[in-house]
Write an enzyme that holds these catalytic residues in place. Sequence first.
Site, PDB file in Angstrom:
ATOM      1  N   LEU A   1       1.195  -1.145   0.355  1.00 29.07           N
ATOM      2  CA  LEU A   1      -0.056  -0.228  -0.205  1.00 29.07           C
ATOM      3  C   LEU A   1       1.106   1.706   0.120  1.00 29.07           C
ATOM      4  O   LEU A   1       2.001   1.304   0.123  1.00 29.07           O
ATOM      5  CB  LEU A   1      -1.051  -0.039   1.553  1.00 29.07           C
ATOM      6  CG  LEU A   1      -2.239  -1.028   1.390  1.00 29.07           C
ATOM      7  CD1 LEU A   1      -2.280  -1.336   2.677  1.00 29.07           C
ATOM      8  CD2 LEU A   1      -3.125  -0.692   0.493  1.00 29.07           C
ATOM      9  N   PRO A   2      -0.058   3.167  -0.300  1.00 29.59           N
ATOM     10  CA  PRO A   2       0.868   3.755   0.019  1.00 29.59           C
ATOM     11  C   PRO A   2       1.431   4.147   0.987  1.00 29.59           C
ATOM     12  O   PRO A   2       3.034   4.602   0.693  1.00 29.59           O
ATOM     13  CB  PRO A   2      -0.259   4.982  -0.864  1.00 29.59           C
ATOM     14  CG  PRO A   2      -1.133   3.879  -1.429  1.00 29.59           C
ATOM     15  CD  PRO A   2      -1.100   2.296  -0.902  1.00 29.59           C
TER      16      PRO A   2
ATOM     17  N   LYS B   1      14.958   0.764   4.156  1.00 26.57           N
ATOM     18  CA  LYS B   1      14.671   0.785   2.620  1.00 26.57           C
ATOM     19  C   LYS B   1      14.181   2.933   2.480  1.00 26.57           C
ATOM     20  O   LYS B   1      15.104   3.242   1.652  1.00 26.57           O
ATOM     21  CB  LYS B   1      12.961   0.365   2.787  1.00 26.57           C
ATOM     22  CG  LYS B   1      12.066   0.798   1.836  1.00 26.57           C
ATOM     23  CD  LYS B   1      12.385   1.031   0.281  1.00 26.57           C
ATOM     24  CE  LYS B   1      12.339   1.101  -1.191  1.00 26.57           C
ATOM     25  NZ  LYS B   1      12.325   0.994  -1.979  1.00 26.57           N
TER      26      LYS B   1
ATOM     27  N   LYS C   1       7.210  10.940   0.360  1.00 25.44           N
ATOM     28  CA  LYS C   1       7.755  10.635   1.344  1.00 25.44           C
ATOM     29  C   LYS C   1       8.528   9.582   2.092  1.00 25.44           C
ATOM     30  O   LYS C   1       8.582   9.500   3.197  1.00 25.44           O
ATOM     31  CB  LYS C   1       5.805   9.672   1.116  1.00 25.44           C
ATOM     32  CG  LYS C   1       5.702   8.211   1.878  1.00 25.44           C
ATOM     33  CD  LYS C   1       5.697   7.137   1.481  1.00 25.44           C
ATOM     34  CE  LYS C   1       6.112   6.338   0.340  1.00 25.44           C
ATOM     35  NZ  LYS C   1       6.088   4.712   0.617  1.00 25.44           N
TER      36      LYS C   1
HETATM   37  P1  NAD Z   1       0.745   2.793  -6.436  1.00 27.83           P
HETATM   38  O1  NAD Z   1       0.361   4.118  -6.127  1.00 27.83           O
HETATM   39  O2  NAD Z   1       0.634   2.244  -7.903  1.00 27.83           O
HETATM   40  O3  NAD Z   1      -0.557   1.110  -5.704  1.00 27.83           O
HETATM   41  C1  NAD Z   1      -0.992   1.319  -4.879  1.00 27.83           C
HETATM   42  C2  NAD Z   1      -2.635   0.632  -4.437  1.00 27.83           C
HETATM   43  O4  NAD Z   1      -2.962   0.611  -3.179  1.00 27.83           O
HETATM   44  C3  NAD Z   1      -3.550   1.099  -5.475  1.00 27.83           C
HETATM   45  O5  NAD Z   1      -3.592   0.616  -7.088  1.00 27.83           O
HETATM   46  C4  NAD Z   1      -4.526   2.152  -4.634  1.00 27.83           C
HETATM   47  O6  NAD Z   1      -5.096   1.799  -5.510  1.00 27.83           O
HETATM   48  C5  NAD Z   1      -3.669   1.080  -3.818  1.00 27.83           C
HETATM   49  N1  NAD Z   1      -4.650   1.261  -2.387  1.00 27.83           N
HETATM   50  C6  NAD Z   1      -5.278   2.449  -1.936  1.00 27.83           C
HETATM   51  N2  NAD Z   1      -5.953   2.859  -0.641  1.00 27.83           N
HETATM   52  C7  NAD Z   1      -6.065   0.855  -0.363  1.00 27.83           C
HETATM   53  C8  NAD Z   1      -7.143   0.830   0.532  1.00 27.83           C
HETATM   54  N3  NAD Z   1      -7.080   0.727   1.344  1.00 27.83           N
HETATM   55  N4  NAD Z   1      -7.210  -0.212   0.049  1.00 27.83           N
HETATM   56  C9  NAD Z   1      -6.875  -1.541  -0.689  1.00 27.83           C
HETATM   57  N5  NAD Z   1      -6.062  -0.688  -1.713  1.00 27.83           N
HETATM   58  C10 NAD Z   1      -5.448   0.546  -1.490  1.00 27.83           C
HETATM   59  O7  NAD Z   1       2.021   2.407  -5.346  1.00 27.83           O
HETATM   60  P2  NAD Z   1       3.660   1.324  -5.735  1.00 27.83           P
HETATM   61  O8  NAD Z   1       3.902   2.108  -6.671  1.00 27.83           O
HETATM   62  O9  NAD Z   1       3.064  -0.114  -5.839  1.00 27.83           O
HETATM   63  O10 NAD Z   1       3.839   1.471  -4.620  1.00 27.83           O
HETATM   64  C11 NAD Z   1       3.529   0.689  -3.228  1.00 27.83           C
HETATM   65  C12 NAD Z   1       4.790   0.840  -2.480  1.00 27.83           C
HETATM   66  O11 NAD Z   1       6.362   0.138  -2.608  1.00 27.83           O
HETATM   67  C13 NAD Z   1       4.059   2.579  -1.613  1.00 27.83           C
HETATM   68  O12 NAD Z   1       4.705   2.277  -0.510  1.00 27.83           O
HETATM   69  C14 NAD Z   1       6.114   2.501  -2.645  1.00 27.83           C
HETATM   70  O13 NAD Z   1       6.611   3.521  -1.529  1.00 27.83           O
HETATM   71  C15 NAD Z   1       6.651   0.969  -2.496  1.00 27.83           C
HETATM   72  N6  NAD Z   1       7.570   0.603  -3.577  1.00 27.83           N
HETATM   73  C16 NAD Z   1       7.407   1.215  -5.078  1.00 27.83           C
HETATM   74  C17 NAD Z   1       8.238   0.736  -5.504  1.00 27.83           C
HETATM   75  C18 NAD Z   1       8.473   1.529  -7.516  1.00 27.83           C
HETATM   76  O14 NAD Z   1       8.401   1.181  -8.161  1.00 27.83           O
HETATM   77  N7  NAD Z   1       6.623   1.764  -7.799  1.00 27.83           N
HETATM   78  C19 NAD Z   1       9.712   0.350  -5.135  1.00 27.83           C
HETATM   79  C20 NAD Z   1       9.880   0.142  -4.016  1.00 27.83           C
HETATM   80  C21 NAD Z   1       9.092   0.216  -3.258  1.00 27.83           C
END
Ligand code: NAD
Length: 288
Positions: free
Chosen positions: A64-65, A168, A237
């Site tokens: 999740l975000p 991280k 963040k």
């Molecule tokens: P994203 O925004 O693409 O995905 C997050 C998902 O969570 C969305 O699909 C959203 O609809 C869903 N969501 C939000 N609130 C929700 C809830 N209450 N219940 C169910 N679903 C919900 O983000 P991401 O890029 O996939 O990143 C996810 C996590 O991983 C973050 O913490 C980010 O910092 C971390 N991260 C991302 C990357 C990257 O390259 N994208 C790499 C490493 C870590």
Amino acid sequence: MTVAFIGLGNMGGPMSARLVRAGHRVQGYDLAPAARQALAEAGGTAADDLASAVRGAREIVLMLPNSDIVEAAVRDLAEAEAAEPGAIIVDMSSSEPLRTRALAAALKTRNLTLVDAPVSGGVARARTGKLTIMTGGEPADLERVEPILACLGTTTRAGAVGSGHAVKALNNLLSATHLLVTSEAMLAGERFGLDPELMLSIFNSSSGRSGSTENKWPNFILPGTFDSGFGLRLMVKDMRIATSLAEQVGTRDPLGQAATELWARAADSLEAGADHTEIVNWLRKDPR
Ligand code: NAD
């Protein structure tokens, strides 16, 4: 094994699909219908709500975000008593380490265990199952979840619960600071008349080398695609988590704070969904 997967976005989508391909029964939930649909197409079960997703699952993965959203989801689960008694929650999001610690302690009183297992490697390595995974928790708890994590990447135990989230955030502070200063150097070199590809190849065999020169500039910035799949606001963040960690433990981080302030200005000036590699566009448009 039934695994619940909550958060099927840029990262959670390909990660949950890998678990399906590895033979797990994956019950996934995301607020976005398109993300649920994608899991169903990948062979998982798209649940209509959080409670149905966790039913029967001994492992509940969160991608999740941020910590606000993680805490709200976990609180909903605990209050509805939706999770199986003794289930283990694996927070793979990039969350705040001290909040993770507090959440794990609160869950213990409800017979639920929480470990942290955030990742590095981006969407490309989420697809190939080659993520770097850094975990925090009791060794016996980590042992329980490591077979699932093995489908997603290579795991290193970082320490007690919250340690994965701490390392991280610190990693992303480094990565963002490298990317910003690499972009500054590339723009200055270009303006001087140097060839960008030649500059990168020289940096990559010199001491200025980093993930920014080896991966982000050649793959997402030079081609102009800006499609790494990691949002610029998520990077800010993470940087704030790292600088607030330094503040909480009492170490000096003047460069980290300055870099965070610059990235936050970029986030204010670029559109909400901007990819983090667009930091260079902010540098280009922000007058000296
Ligand atoms: P994203 O925004 O693409 O995905 C997050 C998902 O969570 C969305 O699909 C959203 O609809 C869903 N969501 C939000 N609130 C929700 C809830 N209450 N219940 C169910 N679903 C919900 O983000 P991401 O890029 O996939 O990143 C996810 C996590 O991983 C973050 O913490 C980010 O910092 C971390 N991260 C991302 C990357 C990257 O390259 N994208 C790499 C490493 C870590």
